[in-house]
Design an enzyme around this catalytic site. Structure first.
Site, PDB file in Angstrom:
ATOM      1  N   CYS A 103       5.245  -2.112  -1.659  1.00 37.40           N
ATOM      2  CA  CYS A 103       5.053  -3.375  -2.372  1.00 37.40           C
ATOM      3  C   CYS A 103       6.129  -4.416  -2.074  1.00 37.40           C
ATOM      4  CB  CYS A 103       4.916  -3.118  -3.868  1.00 37.40           C
ATOM      5  SG  CYS A 103       4.053  -4.462  -4.747  1.00 37.40           S
ATOM      6  N   LYS A 118      11.347   3.431  -2.731  1.00 36.14           N
ATOM      7  CA  LYS A 118      11.296   1.967  -2.622  1.00 36.14           C
ATOM      8  C   LYS A 118      12.701   1.375  -2.618  1.00 36.14           C
ATOM      9  CE  LYS A 118       8.793  -1.878  -4.855  1.00 36.14           C
ATOM     10  NZ  LYS A 118       7.804  -2.151  -5.926  1.00 36.14           N
ATOM     11  N   GLU A 175      -0.032   1.739  -4.853  1.00 36.72           N
ATOM     12  CA  GLU A 175       1.228   1.980  -5.548  1.00 36.72           C
ATOM     13  C   GLU A 175       0.977   2.457  -6.979  1.00 36.72           C
ATOM     14  OE1 GLU A 175       5.442  -0.372  -6.426  1.00 36.72           O
ATOM     15  OE2 GLU A 175       3.584  -1.518  -6.231  1.00 36.72           O
TER      16      GLU A 175
END
Length: 287
Positions: A151, A114, A41
């Protein structure tokens, strides 16, 4: 069979230095036989979300843009798929935490933004990132069909389930997570085990391989050690490979995506889902 390339690396303050380093490591992974290569990331910078600093917005870029163009040329040259997590500037004052996917012929296949954005001490992502609005995504590449989550998305079984139901054979998780240097070893172990366990559970519940790629190294003036520990799980949660907590690593792991059918047949979780009973999942909480 497909060869997955994991690149676990540390970062420095200079954006171009990190990009150059990633390019060199992609070349090395391809030389070792990698077909799909995943970067961690926000690989082009230090993890800047430890503070709320307007200057950090200068790190963002358009996607597609300069970095994806560079990686597209590299992918075409090497014949590899590249999964690249970047800080996206969508418009003036509008930013996302985004991963681009580039196919082995260099074509840009699209991006995933995300969806789940954390806001915790040293991880002030809500200051920088607007939650994703593209939904969950699956990318059909030369070597495999896979989904990308990022994540904090790791902790949500709903995200993994939806992406798997869309046809993903592999779930990739570019990640930046670490330990505060003030923590004791028992707390560190508990946190890492929880992080790995939840992702292995996504592999089991959905019958797919999971690939999680984390950064490593000390950042935030030594107050945070990113714990590495990148790993690959098979569809029944067995760890095929786990990286160290302290070293940069390039690792190639061969996986067999046809095992999804085997495990889903013997452990038919998808068959026995009671989709008629899941309406309450749409509520924030059931009083």
């Amino acid at each position: 069979m497909v060869n997955i390339g994991i690149i676990q690396m540390s970062c420095v303050a200079g954006k171009q230095d990190n990009i150059n380093k990633a390019v060199n490591k992609i070349r090395e992974a391809a030389q070792q036989g990698a077909q799909i290569i995943c970067l961690q990331e926000l690989f082009a910078s230090l993890y800047f979300c430890d503070t709320e600093d307007y200057d950090h917005f200068s790190l963002a870029e358009a996607i597609p843009g300069a970095t994806t163009d560079l990686l597209s040329n590299l992918a075409a040259e090497l014949g590899v798929v590249i999964i690249a997590s970047l800080f996206e500037k969508r418009a003036q004052g509008l930013y996302h935490n985004t991963t681009a996917v580039i196919d082995a012929d260099g074509s840009y296949l699209g991006k995933y933004r995300k969806m789940h954005i954390p806001d915790d001490p040293s991880f002030y992502e809500k200051f920088y990132f607007t939650p994703g609005d593209l939904g969950y995504k699956v990318f059909k590449t030369k070597f495999a069909t896979f989904g990308v989550l990022i994540c904090w998305d790791q902790w949500y079984p709903e995200a993994a389930r939806i992406t798997a139901l869309m046809g993903a054979e592999i779930l990739f998780y570019p990640t930046a997570i670490g330990w505060a240097s003030s923590q004791d070893e028992a707390t560190n172990n508990e946190q890492y085990n929880a992080w790995q366990t939840i992702q292995r559970s996504h592999a089991i519940a959905n019958g797919v391989h999971v690939v999680s790629v984390n950064r490593v190294g000390d950042e935030q003036n030594g107050n945070m050690h990113f714990w590495g520990g990148s790993f690959v799980s098979n569809p029944l949660g067995s760890v095929l490979y786990q990286a160290s907590h302290h070293e940069e690593e390039i690792k190639i792991i061969e996986i067999d995506t046809t095992l999804t059918d085997k495990y889903r047949t013997h452990w038919p979780f998808l068959r026995d889902r009671r989709i008629d009973s899941y309406e309450p999942i749409n509520k924030r909480f059931i009083d």
